[in-house]
Design a protein around this motif. Structure first.
Motif, PDB file in Angstrom:
ATOM      1  N   PRO A  14      43.220  45.082  32.848  1.00  0.00           N
ATOM      2  CA  PRO A  14      43.917  46.088  33.908  1.00  0.00           C
ATOM      3  C   PRO A  14      44.922  46.652  32.920  1.00  0.00           C
ATOM      4  CG  PRO A  14      43.786  43.919  34.652  1.00  0.00           C
ATOM      5  CD  PRO A  14      43.494  43.805  33.278  1.00  0.00           C
TER       6      PRO A  14
ATOM      7  N   GLY B 206      47.211  48.605  37.236  1.00  0.00           N
ATOM      8  CA  GLY B 206      46.178  47.555  37.768  1.00  0.00           C
ATOM      9  C   GLY B 206      44.803  47.819  37.887  1.00  0.00           C
ATOM     10  N   THR B 207      44.501  49.096  37.504  1.00  0.00           N
ATOM     11  CA  THR B 207      43.064  49.581  37.531  1.00  0.00           C
ATOM     12  C   THR B 207      42.365  49.130  35.951  1.00  0.00           C
ATOM     13  OG1 THR B 207      43.449  51.882  36.608  1.00  0.00           O
ATOM     14  CG2 THR B 207      43.475  51.375  39.098  1.00  0.00           C
TER      15      THR B 207
ATOM     16  N   HIS C  59      36.455  42.708  37.184  1.00  0.00           N
ATOM     17  CA  HIS C  59      37.186  42.168  36.333  1.00  0.00           C
ATOM     18  C   HIS C  59      37.637  40.705  36.953  1.00  0.00           C
ATOM     19  CE1 HIS C  59      41.163  40.901  34.549  1.00  0.00           C
ATOM     20  NE2 HIS C  59      40.550  41.443  33.433  1.00  0.00           N
TER      21      HIS C  59
ATOM     22  N   ASP D 145      40.293  37.821  36.622  1.00  0.00           N
ATOM     23  CA  ASP D 145      41.438  36.923  35.783  1.00  0.00           C
ATOM     24  C   ASP D 145      41.248  35.573  36.038  1.00  0.00           C
ATOM     25  OD1 ASP D 145      44.036  36.974  34.668  1.00  0.00           O
ATOM     26  OD2 ASP D 145      44.661  36.024  36.701  1.00  0.00           O
TER      27      ASP D 145
ATOM     28  N   ARG E 243      39.831  38.970  41.529  1.00  0.00           N
ATOM     29  CA  ARG E 243      38.791  39.775  41.237  1.00  0.00           C
ATOM     30  C   ARG E 243      39.367  41.565  41.242  1.00  0.00           C
ATOM     31  NH1 ARG E 243      36.651  34.824  41.583  1.00  0.00           N
ATOM     32  NH2 ARG E 243      34.393  34.678  42.163  1.00  0.00           N
ATOM     33  N   THR E 244      39.192  42.301  40.454  1.00  0.00           N
ATOM     34  CA  THR E 244      39.278  43.642  40.503  1.00  0.00           C
ATOM     35  C   THR E 244      38.155  44.587  40.125  1.00  0.00           C
ATOM     36  OG1 THR E 244      41.764  43.016  39.723  1.00  0.00           O
ATOM     37  CG2 THR E 244      41.138  45.340  39.560  1.00  0.00           C
TER      38      THR E 244
ATOM     39  N   LYS F 113      36.132  47.255  38.534  1.00  0.00           N
ATOM     40  CA  LYS F 113      36.648  48.317  37.596  1.00  0.00           C
ATOM     41  C   LYS F 113      35.966  49.716  37.793  1.00  0.00           C
ATOM     42  CE  LYS F 113      35.401  44.396  34.150  1.00  0.00           C
ATOM     43  NZ  LYS F 113      34.801  44.044  32.985  1.00  0.00           N
TER      44      LYS F 113
END
Ligand code: FCB
Length: 433
Positions: free
Chosen positions: A351, A355-356, A409, A411, A417-418, A420
């Motif tokens: 990220p 944060g993106t 993504h 961590d 969870r992010t 993408k």
């Protein structure tokens, strides 16, 4: 309906390795042996999908996919690889299946994505013919519970890769280094496939497939020695696992100074029972030259002149078209509908300050490969689905957590969870008419 999906595998995402009666698999054993996995990583926790699966199904729903390829962990269903069924282990997949169906996501279940119960490995693993029968028994137990709601069944994932890395070279579990003596692991996996097909059919499975890892093989030059080497490599990587299933015969292995031992009457009839589709996993083409030393009859000369992924794999989108058209040309009417059951790339995604996760290279990769698949369809190949590897960053086998393949993504310390940029891009791409 064309299927757009994401793919994952049990050991790579689930974690919860000792919960609800799960037995140890060869990957638990292997990953805990010092020096086997980069940074000493294991799948003990992985993406903790076993606990966070609701969030992951919601992510798929938000992505707009209409199918999800996941694998069932044999050691959750039969902790010792045989006998009594651990219903608590099956309950997990039962809940997952219902949640998918509720969101109109077609479940596609792989029965074996490399996490063999350790007890079976202690008895020889896939070198032991009996494992094929144990696999069929396991397949029957899973289908008894889930064939009413799971329409797509994939018996094995990439038996080639499992044989080569697991039994010939030892870089994957179970870590055997048998080189050509690993060949029985090919026949016994394929026999397990054939026996499992019969059990799945008897339980009303709607569609039954096998997934093979395939690569278009390019000779390094027109020199006859390079051509012969390319042919030998093609035989091992592609034909050894496609010919028996689609044509009912093993290819000629004389370039390896051997033939397939241990084939009994009736085996090839089982292995070549008609399928409803074939799963093809594509990552990159291969360039092969004449051998440089004694031993194997080929040398991997490497594909050059292309961008590479985090893994260092060459990015050659048109290789997917070349592969699909090549399979159609080779097998003709014997080729069932094709599902691209894996395609994707690893990138060192992290990220940014806002944060993106801006994974532009993955967008380019997927865009190119989807276009290549569409060209193959335009050339008449009957492709019915495309699954991105992978939904989540996950445990990438010997590379541990160092290779991130996800549209989302993860961590790993927190499990956060992010999605993408590629996740948002794919949602738009799928929605396009
Ligand atoms: C394939 C495997 C899959 C994943 C990708 C990157 O060979 O089937 O589990 O590791 O490669």
């Amino acid at each position: 309906m064309f299927l757009w999906g994401t793919a994952t595998a049990s050991y790579q995402i689930e974690g919860a390795v000792a919960e609800d009666g799960r037995g140890p698999s060869i990957w638990d054993t292997f990953s805990h042996e010092p020096g086997r996995i980069r940074d000493g990583d294991t799948g003990d926790v992985a993406c903790d999908h076993y606990h966070r699966w609701r969030e992951d199904v919601a992510l798929m729903s938000g992505l707009g996919v209409n199918s999800y390829r996941f694998s069932i962990a044999w050691p959750r269903v039969q902790p010792d690889g045989r006998g009594a069924v651990n219903q608590a282990g099956l309950d997990f997949y039962d809940r997952l299946t219902d949640a998918l169906v509720e969101r109109d996501i077609v479940p596609a279940a792989t029965l074996f994505h490399w996490d063999l119960p350790q007890r079976l490995e202690d008895e020889g693993g896939w070198l032991n013919r009996d494992t094929a029968h144990r696999f069929a028994e396991y397949a029957a137990a899973v289908a008894d519970r889930l064939a009413d709601r799971i329409p797509i069944w994939i018996t094995l994932n990439e038996p080639f890769v499992h044989m080569v890395y697991g039994y010939a070279l030892g870089t994957h579990a179970p870590g055997r280094t048998l080189v050509l003596d690993a060949l029985p692991a090919a026949h016994h996996q394929l026999l397990g496939h054939g026996l499992a097909v019969r059990e799945l059919r008897a339980r009303g499975a709607e569609k039954v497939l096998i997934t093979n890892n395939c690569t278009p093989v390019r000779p390094a030059s027109g020199d006859p020695a390079d051509l012969a080497a390319a042919d030998a490599y093609d035989t091992l990587h592609n034909r050894l696992f496609n010919d028996p299933v689609l044509l009912g015969a093993y290819p000629d292995l004389s370039a390896y100074g051997t033939d397939m031992d241990g084939v009994r009457d009736g085996d090839l009839e089982l292995i070549s029972a008609p399928l409803d589709g074939i799963g093809i996993n594509y990552y990159n083409p291969t360039r092969i030259a004449a051998p440089v030393d004694e031993g194997l009859p080929f040398h991997d000369a490497g594909v050059t002149g292309h961008p590479v992924t985090g893994f260092g794999w060459p990015v050659v989108p048109d290789g997917l078209r070349e592969l699909l058209v090549g399979l159609r040309d080779r097998y003709g009417d014997a080729l069932p509908p094709v599902y691209v059951t894996e395609n994707g790339c690893s990138q060192p995604d992290e990220p940014g300050p806002d944060g993106t996760v801006d994974d532009r290279a993955r967008i380019e990769f997927l865009d190119g490969h989807i276009e290549a698949m569409q060209r193959a369809r335009a050339e008449g190949v009957d492709v019915r689905g495309y699954y991105v590897w992978s939904l989540l960053d996950n445990f990438e086998w010997a590379e541990g957590y160092s290779q991130r393949f996800g549209l989302v993504h993860v961590d790993f310390p927190t499990g956060a969870r992010t999605p993408k940029a590629s996740y948002h891009w794919l949602r738009e791409r799928i929605a396009r008419p």
